[in-house]
Design a protein around this motif. Sequence first.
Motif, PDB file in Angstrom:
ATOM      1  N   LEU B  41       0.874  -1.174   0.000  1.00 21.36           N
ATOM      2  CA  LEU B  41       0.000   0.000   0.000  1.00 21.36           C
ATOM      3  C   LEU B  41       0.912   1.226   0.000  1.00 21.36           C
ATOM      4  O   LEU B  41       1.117   1.862   1.024  1.00 21.36           O
ATOM      5  CB  LEU B  41      -0.898  -0.004   1.241  1.00 21.36           C
ATOM      6  N   ALA B  42       1.492   1.464  -1.138  1.00 15.85           N
ATOM      7  CA  ALA B  42       2.452   2.565  -1.211  1.00 15.85           C
ATOM      8  C   ALA B  42       1.687   3.860  -0.961  1.00 15.85           C
ATOM      9  O   ALA B  42       0.480   3.915  -1.097  1.00 15.85           O
ATOM     10  CB  ALA B  42       3.110   2.578  -2.576  1.00 15.85           C
ATOM     11  N   GLY B  43       2.401   4.880  -0.588  1.00 15.97           N
ATOM     12  CA  GLY B  43       1.696   6.138  -0.369  1.00 15.97           C
ATOM     13  C   GLY B  43       1.542   6.453   1.104  1.00 15.97           C
ATOM     14  O   GLY B  43       1.439   7.604   1.484  1.00 15.97           O
ATOM     15  N   VAL B  44       1.504   5.448   1.932  1.00 15.21           N
ATOM     16  CA  VAL B  44       1.492   5.693   3.371  1.00 15.21           C
ATOM     17  C   VAL B  44       2.819   5.161   3.902  1.00 15.21           C
ATOM     18  O   VAL B  44       3.188   4.022   3.623  1.00 15.21           O
ATOM     19  CB  VAL B  44       0.356   4.936   4.097  1.00 15.21           C
ATOM     20  N   ARG B  45       3.532   5.983   4.633  1.00 14.19           N
ATOM     21  CA  ARG B  45       4.834   5.546   5.148  1.00 14.19           C
ATOM     22  C   ARG B  45       4.937   5.901   6.620  1.00 14.19           C
ATOM     23  O   ARG B  45       4.575   6.998   7.040  1.00 14.19           O
ATOM     24  CB  ARG B  45       5.978   6.230   4.390  1.00 14.19           C
ATOM     25  N   VAL B  46       5.426   4.963   7.398  1.00  9.10           N
ATOM     26  CA  VAL B  46       5.673   5.203   8.817  1.00  9.10           C
ATOM     27  C   VAL B  46       6.996   4.529   9.163  1.00  9.10           C
ATOM     28  O   VAL B  46       7.239   3.397   8.762  1.00  9.10           O
ATOM     29  CB  VAL B  46       4.548   4.601   9.703  1.00  9.10           C
ATOM     30  N   ARG B  47       7.848   5.266   9.888  1.00  6.55           N
ATOM     31  CA  ARG B  47       9.139   4.669  10.213  1.00  6.55           C
ATOM     32  C   ARG B  47       9.038   3.870  11.507  1.00  6.55           C
ATOM     33  O   ARG B  47       8.538   4.375  12.510  1.00  6.55           O
ATOM     34  CB  ARG B  47      10.196   5.751  10.360  1.00  6.55           C
ATOM     35  N   PRO B  48       9.502   2.623  11.484  1.00  2.00           N
ATOM     36  CA  PRO B  48       9.512   1.850  12.731  1.00  2.00           C
ATOM     37  C   PRO B  48      10.682   2.292  13.610  1.00  2.00           C
ATOM     38  O   PRO B  48      11.625   2.916  13.111  1.00  2.00           O
ATOM     39  CB  PRO B  48       9.717   0.422  12.248  1.00  2.00           C
ATOM     40  N   LEU B  49      10.628   1.959  14.875  1.00  2.00           N
ATOM     41  CA  LEU B  49      11.760   2.218  15.759  1.00  2.00           C
ATOM     42  C   LEU B  49      12.967   1.400  15.298  1.00  2.00           C
ATOM     43  O   LEU B  49      14.073   1.901  15.210  1.00  2.00           O
ATOM     44  CB  LEU B  49      11.378   1.829  17.199  1.00  2.00           C
ATOM     45  N   THR B  81       4.267  -7.390   0.506  1.00  2.00           N
ATOM     46  CA  THR B  81       3.475  -7.179  -0.711  1.00  2.00           C
ATOM     47  C   THR B  81       1.997  -6.930  -0.403  1.00  2.00           C
ATOM     48  O   THR B  81       1.196  -6.756  -1.313  1.00  2.00           O
ATOM     49  CB  THR B  81       3.537  -8.400  -1.658  1.00  2.00           C
ATOM     50  N   GLY B  82       1.650  -6.943   0.860  1.00  2.00           N
ATOM     51  CA  GLY B  82       0.248  -6.745   1.248  1.00  2.00           C
ATOM     52  C   GLY B  82      -0.275  -5.423   0.719  1.00  2.00           C
ATOM     53  O   GLY B  82       0.465  -4.444   0.616  1.00  2.00           O
ATOM     54  N   LEU B  83      -1.568  -5.400   0.382  1.00  2.00           N
ATOM     55  CA  LEU B  83      -2.125  -4.225  -0.286  1.00  2.00           C
ATOM     56  C   LEU B  83      -3.058  -3.413   0.611  1.00  2.00           C
ATOM     57  O   LEU B  83      -3.706  -2.482   0.151  1.00  2.00           O
ATOM     58  CB  LEU B  83      -2.852  -4.659  -1.561  1.00  2.00           C
ATOM     59  N   SER B  84      -3.128  -3.774   1.893  1.00  2.00           N
ATOM     60  CA  SER B  84      -4.016  -3.027   2.781  1.00  2.00           C
ATOM     61  C   SER B  84      -3.263  -2.380   3.940  1.00  2.00           C
ATOM     62  O   SER B  84      -3.873  -1.911   4.889  1.00  2.00           O
ATOM     63  CB  SER B  84      -5.124  -3.945   3.307  1.00  2.00           C
ATOM     64  N   GLY B  85      -1.945  -2.382   3.873  1.00  2.00           N
ATOM     65  CA  GLY B  85      -1.183  -1.745   4.945  1.00  2.00           C
ATOM     66  C   GLY B  85      -1.037  -2.602   6.182  1.00  2.00           C
ATOM     67  O   GLY B  85      -0.743  -2.091   7.263  1.00  2.00           O
ATOM     68  N   GLY B  86      -1.205  -3.906   6.028  1.00  5.85           N
ATOM     69  CA  GLY B  86      -1.082  -4.807   7.179  1.00  5.85           C
ATOM     70  C   GLY B  86       0.315  -4.775   7.778  1.00  5.85           C
ATOM     71  O   GLY B  86       0.486  -4.909   8.985  1.00  5.85           O
ATOM     72  N   ALA B  87       1.321  -4.620   6.931  1.00  2.00           N
ATOM     73  CA  ALA B  87       2.704  -4.603   7.416  1.00  2.00           C
ATOM     74  C   ALA B  87       3.236  -3.179   7.522  1.00  2.00           C
ATOM     75  O   ALA B  87       4.434  -2.969   7.706  1.00  2.00           O
ATOM     76  CB  ALA B  87       3.590  -5.449   6.500  1.00  2.00           C
ATOM     77  N   LEU B  88       2.351  -2.223   7.411  1.00  2.00           N
ATOM     78  CA  LEU B  88       2.748  -0.825   7.604  1.00  2.00           C
ATOM     79  C   LEU B  88       3.141  -0.636   9.070  1.00  2.00           C
ATOM     80  O   LEU B  88       2.358  -0.981   9.957  1.00  2.00           O
ATOM     81  CB  LEU B  88       1.566   0.095   7.256  1.00  2.00           C
ATOM     82  N   PRO B  89       4.329  -0.113   9.333  1.00  5.88           N
ATOM     83  CA  PRO B  89       4.715   0.077  10.740  1.00  5.88           C
ATOM     84  C   PRO B  89       3.750   1.018  11.453  1.00  5.88           C
ATOM     85  O   PRO B  89       3.119   1.875  10.824  1.00  5.88           O
ATOM     86  CB  PRO B  89       6.108   0.707  10.638  1.00  5.88           C
ATOM     87  N   VAL B  90       3.628   0.846  12.747  1.00  7.16           N
ATOM     88  CA  VAL B  90       2.936   1.851  13.551  1.00  7.16           C
ATOM     89  C   VAL B  90       4.046   2.627  14.257  1.00  7.16           C
ATOM     90  O   VAL B  90       5.134   2.090  14.478  1.00  7.16           O
ATOM     91  CB  VAL B  90       1.924   1.223  14.549  1.00  7.16           C
TER      92      VAL B  90
END
Lengths: 408, 490
Positions: B41-49, B81-90
Motif C-alpha cells: 500500500l504505497a503512499g502511506v509511510r511510517v518509520r519503525p523504531l 506485498t500486502g495491499l491493505s497496509g497490514g505490514a505498515l509500521p505503527v
Amino acid sequence: MRDVRVGGTTVRGTPARSIVAPGDLAEAAAVLGDAASRGDAVAFLGGGTELGLGYAPSRVDVLVKTAHLCRVVEYAPADMVVEVEAGITLAAMQRALAPHRQRLALDAPYPELATIGGLVATNAFGPRRLRFGTFRDLIVGVSMIRADGERVRGGGKVVKNVAGFDLPKLAVGSLGTLGMIATATFRLHPVPEVARAIRVGACGADGLVALTRATIANRLEPAAFVATRDAASGTYEAHVLFEGFDAGVAEQIARFATIAEAQGLTSESLGDGERPGALDEAARTHGDVRVRISVPPGDFVAFERDALAPLANVLGDARAIVYPPLGIAFVSGYATGVPATIAALQGARRAVEALHGNLVLTDVRDPALGDAVDPYGTVPPSFFLMQRLKERFDPARRLNPGRFLGGL
Amino acid sequence: MKTLPIPDRDVAIFRELAGVVGPGRTIVDLAELRTYECDGLAGVRVRPLAVVLPETTEEVAGVVRVAAAHGIPIVPRGSGTGLSGGALPVPGCLLVVLSRMTRILAIDLENQRMRVQPGVINLDVTRAIAADGYYYAPDPSSQSVCSIGGNIAENSGGAHCLKYGFTVNHVVAATVVLADGRVVTVGESASDPLGYDLIAAVVGSEGLVGIVTEAVVRILRVPELTRTFFATFPSTDEAGACVSEIVAAGIVPAAVEMMDTLAIEAIVKATGVDWPLDVGAALLMDVDGTRAEVEHTAGAAVEIARAAGAIEVRTPKSDAERALMWKGRKGAFAAMGRISPNYYVQDGVIPRSQISTVLREIAAVTASEGLRVANVFHAGDGNLHPLVLYDARVPGEEHRAETVAGKILQICIRYGGSITGEHGVGVDKAVYMGELFGDADLETMNFVRCTFDPERTFNPGKVFPTPRLCGDVPGAYAPHAVEATGVGRG
Ligand SMILES: Cc1cc2nc3c(=O)[nH]c(=O)nc-3n(C[C@H](O)[C@H](O)[C@H](O)COP(=O)(O)OP(=O)(O)OC[C@H]3O[C@@H](n4cnc5c(N)ncnc54)[C@H](O)[C@@H]3O)c2cc1C
C-alpha cells in the motif's frame, strides 16, 4: 413461544429444568437475554442426534429447542448461496435447493432429523468430506446469539470474504459453548449429473492402503472413499463414489476397477450413488458404544492393528467404517462388560494418541463407561487459548457449561 | 552530518535485540529503515523504531519479550506485498521481518503435508514438490514474491480458490509466538484437531494475534488434466452472463478470471501477449480434474461461451502458451504502470450474479470523478479488483481516486458483498468495517483478538475501525470440575 416443560429430557444425563422452543430469532434472543439476567445455564437442542457428545453439562436451566427456527432465510440460486435458520433439518434444506439442482455437499447421518445448527455445532460430516471438506470449508456466514442475548454475525453471503475475524468457522464444532447458532450461510455445489459407486474387496488393511494409494497416484478424484470392516474376518470392503458428468464418472469407474483388478481384488459397480452414505450412517448409528477416530492416513496399517481391530474385537456386534484417504474411522458396537470395554477404549486411545491422532466418544450409553473413559482424551497444547476464548464469549460460563473439550 | 542523540531507552532496546538475534540482524539506521516504511500500500509511510530479522522461533520469542518488557508495539512483516497496509509500521514499533525464515522443514507426501517457516515464498512450496506431482493450491498473483506467513495472516486467495478454497482451507497447524513470548501450536498436523478451530482464528488475523513462525500446509496432487481457454466478448455484460451460465450448467471451474478493455490493453503492453485490443472483456478459465470429466466440461464451457456471445475462443496449443496466458493475468496489476502513472488496487466482493450491474455502477462512479477504472478480477467468486487509475502529479487526483475506491466499497456493501475478498482490511479499510458490521459484531471479533493478545501488542490500530480495549473478563470465571481437576483421564 411454546414454553414446554417435559420431564425426563436430559443433556448427557443432566436434566433440563425447562425447555423453551422460540418461534423466531427475536424470541430466541429474548430467551438468552432473560437467561443472562437470571444467571441461568442454557443448552441447545436441535434434532437430538448428537446428544451423546462431550461431558455432562454441570447444569441446564433452560434448554432451547430450535425446532421452530426452520426457515430458509435467503436462497440465491444464481450465486449458489443459502442462508438458513439453525433448526431446519439437513434434508429439508436440501429439498429447498433441489429444484435448482443444487445441494450442500455434506452428507452427515440422519439428514431427516439432524438440524443445521446441531450439525454445525458438532462439526458433523459424511463420506463426501473427501471431495468437499467439512463445514469449515462450506460455511461462509453465521449469525449467533451470544450468551448475553446480543445477536451478532460474522462472514457474509458471498463465497469469498476476509473482512474481520472468522466467526463462522469458530462456530463450527463449538458445541453450543460460544453462543447459539441462529443462522448459517453456506456455499452450495451443483447436484452432479450422475453419482455411481463401486464396491471392491475384500482385503486386509494393507490391501486397503495399497488401493487408496493407487487411487491417489492415478489421480482419480472420488467424491467418497470409505471401507466397511467385516467383524468375523477382519477384512475390508471399499465403497467408492464417483460424481460428475456421465462421461467422466464412467471413465473413473472403469479405471478404478482396473486398479482394483491389478491388486487382485474383485469389484462390482453399484448404481446407487448413496451407498457410501447409507453404510456410513448404519455404522455410525449402531450399538451403545460409538467412537470417532482421526489419525494420519499414512499410519493406517499400524492404526488398524493397534487400535481399531483390538477395539472392534472386544465390542459385541462391532461395526467399523473407515475413510482411508483421510485417516478417519468410526467404530461402534455393544459393550461387553464394563471392565473389558473400558480397557479396550483406553487401549485404543493410547494407540491412537501415540500416532498423534485422537479418539472421541460420540456416544456411550452406560454411565459407568462414560465416567471411566474421558470423552476426548488429552487436550491439545493450545487448550489455554480455548479457555480464554470461552471466557471472552461466555464469561459466566452459562452456555452448555462444562460440556465441551476439557470441560470448556 | 549531524545526528540526533538516540534516547537511552532505545539504546537499551537495540542492545537487547542485538543480544537476541545476533549482530547485523537489527536495523536501526534511518536510511536503511526506509525500505521498511511501507508495504504494497504505497503512499502511506511510517518509520519503525527498529527492524529485526530473526531466523528461528526462539529468536522471535526473544524479540517479542524485549518488546513486551519495554511496552512497544510489534508489527510482523513477510515480503511486504500486502495491499491493505497490514505490514505498515505503527509509530515507534518493532517491525519483525520474517523474510529470513525460509526453510522448508519437512515434506510428507504420504500424508500430503509440508512444514515450512513463514518466510518461505508461496511458489517455493509448490516448487519443492512439483517433481513429485504435488502442489500447494492457494495461488495469489503475487505468489512468486509473497510469503506463507503473509498468506496466513491475510488468508490469501488466488485465481484457483473458486474450486480449491483459500489459505484457511490449506493450513492445518501453525506455531505462533504470543505477545508474552510464549510459543504455542494451534491446529493439528496429523489429524482432526480437538476443540475450537483456532486455525480459523490465526488464518486471516492480519498479524493481530501473534507471529506465525512455522506452519503445516496441506499439499494436493496435481490434477490429471487442466484445460484452459481464453474467450473475448463485446462487453463485460456478455462475459458476466457467460460465467453465470457456466456455473448454472453444474460446472465448477478451477478458475474464471475476467479482464475488461483497459486491463487487456495494459496487459498486452506489459507482457506482450497477443490478445485483441478491440474487445470489451475477456475471460481466462481453467477446468481441471480427471481426463474424461475435463474434456467434457471444457467442451461444454466453450459451447456456453459461444452461445453467450463470445467473439473468439482460444485454447492454448502448448503448456508454454497456457503459461503465457496466465502470466498475462498474473502480471495485470503491475501492467497498470503502462497505462497510468499511478493506480489504486481495490478489492471488494459481490454476489456473482451482480457482476455486470456492479461494474456499470463502478464505471459511472469513476467517470463522475473524472477518472478511469480497469477491471481484472476473480469473476467466479465475485471478487472484484477495480484498479482506479490516476496521476499523482495532478493536484487532487489522488484524493479523487481514494474517493472512488471508497465508493466502490460502498457499492459492494449495498449489493450484499464484502469490503475485501483477499487483500485484508489492514489500515486501509478499517473505517469501512463499521459499515459492513455492527458494533456488537466487531466487539465479538475483538473477543478473538483479545484471546490471543489482550494487551494489543501486535499490529495495533489495524482492522478495527475504532480502538477497542480488551478489558478484564467480566464476572467470575468458575472452572468446570473437569477443568479444575486436570483433564484427559485417558
Ligand atoms: C502484484 C500483487 C498481486 C497480488 N495478488 C494477490 C492475489 O491474487 N491474492 C491475494 O490474496 N493477495 C494478492 N496480493 C496481496 C499480497 O501479496 C498478499 O496479501 C500476501 O499474502 C502478502 O504476503 P507478504 O509476505 O507480502 O506479507 P506482508 O505484506 O509482509 O504482510 C501482510 C500481513 O501479514 C502479516 N504477517 C506477515 N507475516 C506474518 C507472520 N509470519 N506472522 C504473523 N503475521 C504476519 C503482516 O503483519 C501483515 O498484516 C497481491 C499483491 C501484489 C503486490
